[in-house]
Design an enzyme around this catalytic site. Structure first.
Site, PDB file in Angstrom:
ATOM      1  N   ASP A  13       3.348  -0.841  -2.018  1.00 18.80           N
ATOM      2  CA  ASP A  13       4.636  -0.404  -1.456  1.00 18.80           C
ATOM      3  C   ASP A  13       5.720  -0.274  -2.523  1.00 18.80           C
ATOM      4  O   ASP A  13       6.908  -0.406  -2.228  1.00 18.80           O
ATOM      5  CB  ASP A  13       5.119  -1.381  -0.362  1.00 18.80           C
ATOM      6  N   LYS A  16       4.970   4.507  -5.027  1.00 20.09           N
ATOM      7  CA  LYS A  16       4.083   5.340  -5.839  1.00 20.09           C
ATOM      8  C   LYS A  16       4.086   6.788  -5.396  1.00 20.09           C
ATOM      9  O   LYS A  16       3.904   7.692  -6.204  1.00 20.09           O
ATOM     10  CB  LYS A  16       2.659   4.783  -5.804  1.00 20.09           C
ATOM     11  N   GLY A  40      -0.255   4.045   2.624  1.00 21.01           N
ATOM     12  CA  GLY A  40       0.505   5.265   2.878  1.00 21.01           C
ATOM     13  C   GLY A  40       1.502   5.517   1.777  1.00 21.01           C
ATOM     14  O   GLY A  40       2.148   4.592   1.302  1.00 21.01           O
ATOM     15  N   HIS A  41       1.597   6.757   1.336  1.00 22.74           N
ATOM     16  CA  HIS A  41       2.570   7.141   0.323  1.00 22.74           C
ATOM     17  C   HIS A  41       3.628   8.029   0.970  1.00 22.74           C
ATOM     18  O   HIS A  41       3.312   9.057   1.571  1.00 22.74           O
ATOM     19  CB  HIS A  41       1.888   7.869  -0.845  1.00 22.74           C
ATOM     20  N   GLN A 225      -2.115   0.841  -3.010  1.00 24.09           N
ATOM     21  CA  GLN A 225      -1.767  -0.578  -3.030  1.00 24.09           C
ATOM     22  C   GLN A 225      -1.194  -0.992  -4.399  1.00 24.09           C
ATOM     23  O   GLN A 225      -0.588  -0.176  -5.075  1.00 24.09           O
ATOM     24  CB  GLN A 225      -2.970  -1.446  -2.625  1.00 24.09           C
TER      25      GLN A 225
END
Length: 435
Positions: A13, A16, A40-41, A225
């Protein structure tokens, strides 16, 4: 030409998605090398938010090659939904190619069922998984019973492997977990349809990457991650089920370590964590709540509220060492604006020991650690408008410079807002070859 690996330095988180999106502008190939849709990005381009769970963040740029590497575990239903959503929003550029490694493993419905059932049985001892079936899918990979993408595309092989797995998984679900069994026939039919939809994307992606490197192209390897969720180097067992450190980019896509030119570590200006596990610098007061609200710290995949705390440089220093980080991309600096006094954790202490170079391997020890802090003046200026490091408030520059001193590597990018353009770029990682 350069090859750049991007990893998170904390518990994920770190932002990225935005950084990879920026660096993708300079890359020809963007490859994701581990994880699944448990990550999730989030990207914000021209005020519009896009959340990607499987497809590399570079997909929003035209004339790129995007790869889902063999180190990933892929839920085909989620991937199809993601492709369809991008197409529906006209965000899938016409000349950008998407490939899926034939060797990537597939997440099956029984993986998700097992994931949730196990967490439910653990009660207070739960790890805090997303319930997406990631762990059980990697488990099958290690026990050599997993179904790969190439297996899914071969009906006979898929049927044989599915039948063998269904018998075992249903026994475990019904006898140990006291859950309902899964329907093998329904899965066979459903996944056969997924195979038809995704067949066009199948490829030996290692060959594609090798060819592009030989052709002088720039390659960006995108991790999910963060380093402290690594199955080997993280705060085990409160980790993910794959290797999140930079070395995983090589085995997760199929290229050699001699080809790596730079490793960028994404570091949030404070620290967050989702789920269970020790968190030495966690803030449970008004400051922690303020950071959580201003930073909009909710999981992109689960929507869970993130735990927030001061910047923990013990975590970051270990990540720099383990991943061979050559430059730091600092994110969410703007979230700290308005906090009168800031703190950076430079070490942990117990009654018997001080830790400054690494996180304790024994989590009982880590839970009893107290943070060693350095304090800094905060700033009140709106930094989202700045595009040059020298424009930043003196206090912000001192904060960044101290981070660099402790980490032992430079901050090459500073994010001062959520938007793609709200960024100070000091040096491109594609210019760091051989540094």
């Amino acid at each position: 030409m350069a090859t750049v690996i991007v990893v998170g330095t904390q518990w994920g988180d770190e932002g990225k998605g935005k950084i990879v999106d920026i660096y993708a502008q300079e890359a020809d190939v963007i490859a994701r090398f581990q994880g699944g849709n448990n990550a999730g990005h989030t990207l914000v381009v021209e005020g519009e938010q896009t959340i990607l769970h499987l497809i590399p963040s570079g997909i929003l740029h035209n004339n790129k090659t995007c790869i889902l590497g063999n180190g990933m575990v892929i839920n085909p239903k989620v991937l199809i939904q993601e492709i369809d959503e991008l197409k529906g929003r006209h965000l899938l550029p016409p000349d950008t190619k998407l490939f899926i490694s034939e060797y990537a493993h597939i997440i099956m419905p029984y993986h998700q069922r097992l994931d949730s059932a196990r967490e439910n049985r653990k009660g207070k001892s739960k790890i805090g998984t997303t319930g997406r079936g990631i762990g059980p899918a990697y488990e099958d990979k290690i026990t050599r019973t997993g179904i790969r993408f190439c297996d899914l595309l071969d009906d006979e092989t898929f049927r044989e492997k599915l039948d063998n797995n269904i018998e075992e998984k249903n026994f475990y679900l019904t006898e140990f977990c006291r859950e309902e069994p899964v329907d093998g026939e329904a899965i066979y039919k459903e996944y056969g349809e997924y195979a038809d939809r995704l067949r066009e994307y199948a490829a030996n992606t290692s060959i594609i990457i090798d060819r592009e490197i030989k052709n002088g192209k720039s390659i960006l390897f995108e991790g999910a991650q963060g380093c402290h969720l690594d199955i080997d180097h993280g705060t085990f067992p409160f980790v993910t089920s794959s290797n999140t450190v930079s070395g995983s980019a090589c085995c997760g896509t199929g290229f050699g370590p001699t080809k790596v030119d730079a490793v960028v570590g994404i570091c949030k200006a404070y620290t967050t964590r989702v789920g269970e596990g020790p968190f030495v610098t966690e803030l449970t007061d008004e400051t922690g709540e303020r950071i959580q609200k201003v930073g909009k710290e909710f999981g992109a995949t689960t929507g869970r509220k993130r735990r927030c705390g001061w910047l923990d440089m013990v975590l970051v220093k270990q990540s720099v060492r383990v991943s061979g980080i050559t430059g730091i991309a600092l994110t969410k600096l703007d979230v700290l604006t308005g906090i009168k006094r800031l703190k950076i954790c430079t070490g942990y202490k117990t009654d018997d020991e001080v830790f400054t170079e690494s996180v304790p391997s024994n989590l009982k020890v880590m839970k009893n650690c107290q943070p060693i802090y350095e304090e800094f003046d905060g700033w009140t200026d709106d930094i989202t408008k700045f595009r040059n490091f020298d424009e930043l408030p003196v206090a912000a520059k001192r904060y960044i410079q101290r981070l660099e001193e402790i980490a032992g590597v430079p901050a090459i990018l500073i994010s001062v807002g959520a938007g793609r353009d709200e960024t100070i770029i000091k040096k491109s990682p594609f210019e760091m070859k051989g540094s």
